[in-house]
Design a protein around this motif. Sequence first.
Motif, short mmCIF file in Angstrom:
data_model
loop_
_atom_site.label_atom_id
_atom_site.label_comp_id
_atom_site.label_asym_id
_atom_site.label_seq_id
_atom_site.Cartn_x
_atom_site.Cartn_y
_atom_site.Cartn_z
N GLU A 14 0.84 -1.21 0.00
CA GLU A 14 0.00 0.00 0.00
C GLU A 14 0.87 1.25 0.00
O GLU A 14 0.64 2.19 -0.78
CB GLU A 14 -0.92 0.00 1.21
CG GLU A 14 -1.61 1.32 1.51
CD GLU A 14 -2.59 1.79 0.45
OE1 GLU A 14 -2.92 2.99 0.42
OE2 GLU A 14 -3.02 0.95 -0.38
N GLU A 18 0.40 3.59 -3.35
CA GLU A 18 -0.70 4.54 -3.21
C GLU A 18 -0.45 5.83 -3.98
O GLU A 18 -1.35 6.39 -4.61
CB GLU A 18 -0.96 4.86 -1.74
CG GLU A 18 -2.10 5.84 -1.51
CD GLU A 18 -3.44 5.32 -1.99
OE1 GLU A 18 -4.14 6.05 -2.73
OE2 GLU A 18 -3.80 4.18 -1.63
N SER A 24 -2.73 1.46 -6.57
CA SER A 24 -2.64 0.69 -5.33
C SER A 24 -3.74 -0.36 -5.27
O SER A 24 -3.52 -1.48 -4.78
CB SER A 24 -2.74 1.62 -4.11
OG SER A 24 -3.98 2.30 -4.10
N GLN A 47 -4.81 2.47 4.14
CA GLN A 47 -4.87 3.70 3.34
C GLN A 47 -4.69 4.92 4.24
O GLN A 47 -4.05 5.90 3.84
CB GLN A 47 -6.19 3.80 2.58
CG GLN A 47 -6.20 5.00 1.62
CD GLN A 47 -7.49 5.13 0.84
OE1 GLN A 47 -8.56 5.27 1.41
NE2 GLN A 47 -7.38 5.08 -0.48
N ALA A 50 -1.15 5.60 4.59
CA ALA A 50 -0.60 6.31 3.44
C ALA A 50 -0.96 7.80 3.49
O ALA A 50 -0.15 8.66 3.12
CB ALA A 50 -1.12 5.69 2.15
#
Length: 264
Positions: A14, A18, A24, A47, A50
């Motif tokens: 990820e 991303e 991703s 996420q 990220a």
Amino acid sequence: MSDLLAALLLGIIEGLTEFLPVSSTGHLLIAQHWLGARSDFFNIVIQAGAILAITLVFRQRLWALGTGLHEPANRDYAMKIVAAFLVTALVGLPVRLAGWELPDAVTPIAWALILGGIWMLLAEHFAERRGGDGVNVTWTIAIAVGLAQVLAGVFPGTSRSATTIFIAMLLGLSRRSAAAEFAFLVGIPTMFAASGYAFLELWLDDGLSGEAWDDVAVAFVAATITGFLVVKWLLGYIKQHRFTGFAIYRIALGALILLFMPGS
């Protein structure tokens, strides 16, 4: 392979993908095909890692914008970030509620990788032909970036970063670093809002039970650290290099998926 190691690898994937223009969603779907599917909550959390990473990368820029709103240039730039976010929210929320989204299936994502790679090659070529300094964000670019984020949400595998960066470049923000910065800054409130909305949906549906919290924590940290390092590297890389390598990688990966994972 242990669940904890699999979670670590998914967090790293990820963080790696991303913000690179390679999708991703596509990489995580392929990885989870081999490492085991994870819950929606797990995917939201990594996420979020990220998002935290890119917020840390741009912390000084965000602080300068927030404390310098009395300056016309900062105020104008900040307003365009807000405008792009509002376009995404006002268009994207009805689209999401209507269920207009392709399924996260391997075959359509493979085609999205291939077509997205071709789009990147063409977009960068035509953006460079425009000439000019390519550093000024116009209102047209801001609105188009907002719409591009919706498009990326509807078509998994297109890559939010690729879609937004290259639409900005095509519309005049031809300097790669300027296009990437604006796309990433717009992505911060957008991704926070999208993750928060998805989390709220899960919470209301009682979808947070039964999580392996140690796996989630490890993946979150891995995504944050990896994402931070990748964005820092990318911002330096694109000052001197084109996006051609990423485009070729997308096309090759999509072709390999169609060849070795058909119908998955």
